[in-house]
Write an enzyme that holds these catalytic residues in place. Structure first.
Site, PDB file in Angstrom:
ATOM      1  N   CYS A 159       0.760  -1.175   0.064  1.00 43.47           N
ATOM      2  CA  CYS A 159       0.017   0.013   0.001  1.00 43.47           C
ATOM      3  C   CYS A 159       1.009   1.319   0.063  1.00 43.47           C
ATOM      4  CB  CYS A 159      -0.809  -0.143   1.150  1.00 43.47           C
ATOM      5  SG  CYS A 159      -2.288   1.299   1.029  1.00 43.47           S
ATOM      6  N   ASP A 253      -7.999  -5.609  -6.436  1.00 47.99           N
ATOM      7  CA  ASP A 253      -7.420  -4.862  -5.337  1.00 47.99           C
ATOM      8  C   ASP A 253      -8.718  -3.400  -5.408  1.00 47.99           C
ATOM      9  OD1 ASP A 253      -6.478  -2.695  -3.679  1.00 47.99           O
ATOM     10  OD2 ASP A 253      -4.675  -2.740  -4.543  1.00 47.99           O
ATOM     11  N   HIS A 287      -6.722  -6.356  -1.691  1.00 48.28           N
ATOM     12  CA  HIS A 287      -5.613  -5.362  -1.510  1.00 48.28           C
ATOM     13  C   HIS A 287      -4.551  -6.031  -0.460  1.00 48.28           C
ATOM     14  CE1 HIS A 287      -3.566  -1.382  -1.063  1.00 48.28           C
ATOM     15  NE2 HIS A 287      -3.668  -1.558   0.285  1.00 48.28           N
TER      16      HIS A 287
END
Length: 345
Positions: A159, A253, A287
């Site tokens: 991230c 994601d 994600h």
């Protein structure tokens, strides 16, 4: 692993995270019933029960609290004298210090620094800007440890951490192997500062936050267009990176368009004749691609939002992505950080 990967929280939108990795294991009680029960009641007792313990650290792994001049984190050292390949492990927008992945990597032969960079102890409570000198100091701490061998440091990040990791690979010569999990190819929301260098960020479009039918927020449309002409000054000039880069992306994601960003990097590297990056893309993965056995978490609370966030993915393809990518990450790090390519454990 499937039993653990399919665990669901009793409290809606909660994410299972092991905070104290050294003092206690994660305990999971398994109950076997002689028939199927739609509702639980005191009269429904299991025929057999067993508690399974899952540790994040192997016997002999040491944890050393790091409080450098300003660096905050925890260094996990494998048992033995080494030398061990060294790396930095970072997470994203949740902030704080998460140690479970670094401790698992140390259990597999890496000297791993779990690095905090905001919302921890005396660090800034919010990430308003990224000072790359902070991460340079962290890399030098790892390299300078007597049990760390080699001339370079690895980075594993997800991230926002992957965004920073890509900048580290680009501007810091100490970084020789970088794993970016579901990150971007530009700076978003927070500017980068490094010596005389300044990279302005692409602003977040918070007016584009969307409320999904299930209740969590979709952050996907908040990220600005990295192909827009006005945003080209925010793109990380990754062609300057001298080390190897591995992109791990989930095609479902719901935070970033991670596959598109990684493909943009691959295109850019190709235009500059660079061949030091690899892309692994996983259909159906979301994600939060974490080590295998981590329960699938499609949505959960974030400390900086009033509603939970949608992370995306499907349970089975996401679990498969975690198992495969974990092996590939370790192989990549061993190959590029350790000349012998094998663990010291």
């Amino acid at each position: 692993m499937g039993l653990f990967q399919c665990l669901k929280p009793e409290k809606l939108f909660h994410r299972l995270l092991k905070r104290d990795v050294m003092q206690s294991p994660l305990r999971v009680r398994l109950d076997l019933f002689d028939s199927y029960h739609v509702f639980s009641s005191p009269s429904n007792q299991p025929a057999a029960s067993q508690t399974v313990e899952r540790w994040c650290v192997a016997p002999g792994v040491q944890r050393v609290q790091i409080r450098g001049s300003r660096v905050r984190g925890a260094l996990f050292l494998p048992p033995g004298e080494g030398p061990f390949p060294g790396l930095i492990d970072m997470f994203g927008g949740v902030g704080g210090l998460l140690e479970f992945r670094a401790s698992l990597l140390a259990s597999r032969g890496f000297a791993a620094l779990a690095l905090a960079y905001f919302a921890y102890e005396d660090l800034p409570s919010c990430l308003d800007e990224v000072e790359l000198e902070y991460f340079e100091e962290a890399a030098n701490i790892v390299l300078g440890h007597p049990k760390v061998g080699g001339t370079g440091v690895g980075v594993v990040a997800i991230c926002k951490g992957a965004e920073i990791a890509l900048a580290m690979a680009t501007f810091l010569p100490q970084i020789t192997a970088t794993v970016c999990i579901n990150g971007t190819n530009a700076f978003h929301g927070a500017a980068l500062h490094y010596r005389d260098l300044h990279i302005s960020p692409i602003p977040y479009k918070f007016e584009c936050v969307r409320l999904t039918p299930l209740g969590p927020l979709s952050f996907f449309s908040v990220i600005g267009d990295t192909r827009a002409e006005a945003n080209q000054g925010s793109i990380i000039p990754v062609e300057k990176a001298q080390g190897q880069i591995l992109f791990i992306v989930g095609e479902s994601d719901q935070i970033y368009n991670s596959k598109a960003y990684a493909e943009e990097v691959m295109e850019r590297m190709g235009r500059h004749g660079r061949k030091n990056c690899t892309l692994l893309s996983y259909p159906g993965a979301g994600h939060l691609i974490e080590p295998p056995g981590s329960p699938f978490c499609p949505c959960s609370w974030s400390p900086f939002f009033v509603l939970p966030l949608m992370w995306g993915g499907g349970a089975q393809p996401h679990a498969a992505a975690q198992e495969h990518s974990w092996r590939e990450i370790q192989n990549f790090l061993w190959h590029h950080l350790c000349p012998t390519g094998s663990s010291k454990l």
